[in-house]
Enzyme design. Structure first.
Site, short mmCIF file in Angstrom:
data_model
loop_
_atom_site.label_atom_id
_atom_site.label_comp_id
_atom_site.label_asym_id
_atom_site.label_seq_id
_atom_site.Cartn_x
_atom_site.Cartn_y
_atom_site.Cartn_z
N LEU A 277 26.16 -18.89 -35.48
CA LEU A 277 26.43 -17.63 -34.79
C LEU A 277 26.58 -17.84 -33.29
O LEU A 277 27.21 -17.06 -32.59
CB LEU A 277 25.25 -16.69 -35.07
CG LEU A 277 25.40 -15.23 -34.70
CD1 LEU A 277 26.54 -14.60 -35.47
CD2 LEU A 277 24.10 -14.50 -35.00
N ARG A 278 26.01 -18.93 -32.79
CA ARG A 278 25.94 -19.11 -31.35
C ARG A 278 27.33 -19.15 -30.69
O ARG A 278 27.52 -18.63 -29.61
CB ARG A 278 25.17 -20.38 -31.01
CG ARG A 278 24.47 -20.28 -29.67
CD ARG A 278 23.95 -21.62 -29.25
NE ARG A 278 22.79 -22.05 -30.00
CZ ARG A 278 21.53 -21.83 -29.62
NH1 ARG A 278 21.30 -21.20 -28.51
NH2 ARG A 278 20.53 -22.26 -30.34
N GLY A 279 28.29 -19.75 -31.40
CA GLY A 279 29.65 -19.83 -30.87
C GLY A 279 30.25 -18.46 -30.66
O GLY A 279 30.79 -18.15 -29.59
#
Ligand SMILES: [Zn+2]
Length: 340
Positions: A277-279
């Site tokens: 999810l970080r991207g």
């Protein structure tokens, strides 16, 4: 005060300047990693940025960078916040260097065990992480950082807290900062876990056109010969950048993210198969900061396009037979997803 080379006077390097400004506008983007050869002005740019950051209200003399609203609760000055509001003053946002050879004590702080045993009091000497709280932590040649310091940084950046434990004694204080790293990838690989902690990633190269090269040399010479005069000459441009950052910070909470743009952001991350999810979160936050810098009320696909390579190039799974670099892979995905 030391006179540093002004941010506005850096020739070219637009991607680096944009990334640093985005990180200054929204500290939750998660910092910047700058790869490139020596002498491409990476450190110059980071130091220049420090001079542009807005001042913050900090408790006077507090080694933990407590703000009048939030205390680490460890120092004599802010120990008893309930009794009265401590004195605060406007201080520059801290930008702290973490040198490669730093000892663990210097980084996390040192608990004085002897004093604890003999006098029965806990004595703690705060380290670089305490000084960086609320600001920026800069690591030059981050890819050469020793493993145990990398582990430590991973823990602290994940928890936002520094915990020091020695012989049954422990102390903790908040340590939230924007990580800025630079390095030359040819001299050593960065561990993937640490790479992931950087919101934005870019590569700088020495300019290849003659005119820019001449301009770089000319301005540097002028700066070295008379720093005061050079700063005076660039004062107006510098003020423009400073104002752009502080205005964008104020505007940020009101910048809208339309569903259609959000969809495009997620589509783009999916098309690239970027992990986790970080991207997506970084892409969205960076695009919002870019919109705020543009004084736009809404995030548009154009803002996604502007930041996509910065936010995603270091998050792609490496194909075993990779024929193009990851930046180009992002650009191709941007072209196909955002054209539709
Ligand atoms: Zn304090």
């Amino acid at each position: 005060m030391k006179l540093v080379y002004p941010f506005a006077a850096i020739v070219g390097q637009e991607e680096m300047k944009l990334a640093l400004m985005l990180a200054a506008v929204d500290q939750t983007i998660g910092g910047v990693l700058i790869f490139g050869d020596r002498g491409t002005g990476k450190s110059t740019a980071v130091r220049a940025l420090a001079a542009l950051l807005p001042k913050k209200s900090l408790v006077s003399g507090c080694p933990y960078n407590c703000t009048p609203q939030a205390y680490a609760g460890l120092c004599a000055r802010c120990e008893k916040p309930a009794r009265r509001e401590p004195k605060a003053q406007m201080e520059p946002t801290p930008v702290v260097d973490l040198p490669l050879g730093a000892t663990e004590d210097r980084v996390i702080g040192a608990l004085d065990i002897e004093r604890a045993l003999s006098a029965g009091e806990k004595h703690f000497e705060p380290g670089l992480l305490a000084r960086a709280h609320g600001g920026f932590l800069y690591i030059d040649e981050v890819n050469l950082l020793e493993d145990h310091l990398v582990d430590l940084l991973l823990d602290v950046t994940a928890s936002g807290e520094n915990v020091v434990e020695r012989e049954g004694l422990s102390i903790r204080h908040p340590a939230r900062f924007v990580l800025v790293g630079s390095g030359n990838p040819e001299e050593g690989e960065l561990r993937p876990q640490l790479l992931d902690r950087f919101g934005l990633c870019l590569e700088v190269r020495t300019p290849t056109d003659l005119a820019s090269r001449i301009e770089v040399v000319r301005r540097r010479e002028e700066f070295e010969q008379d720093r005061v005069a050079f700063l005076e000459k660039w004062k107006r441009e510098e003020t423009k950048v400073r104002n752009a950052i502080s205005k964008a910070r104020m505007a940020l909470p009101d910048v809208e993210m339309p569903d259609s743009t959000l969809e495009k952001a997620v589509e783009l991350s999916m098309a690239l198969g970027s992990d986790g999810l970080r991207g997506e979160l970084t892409l969205i936050r960076a695009a919002r900061a870019a919109a705020a810098l543009d004084r736009s009320k809404q995030v548009t696909p154009a803002h996604l396009r502007k930041v996509a390579v910065l936010a995603l190039r270091h998050r792609l799974r490496k194909a075993p037979t990779e024929e193009i670099d990851s930046g180009q892979r992002v650009e191709r995905a941007v072209a196909s997803v955002l054209a539709a």
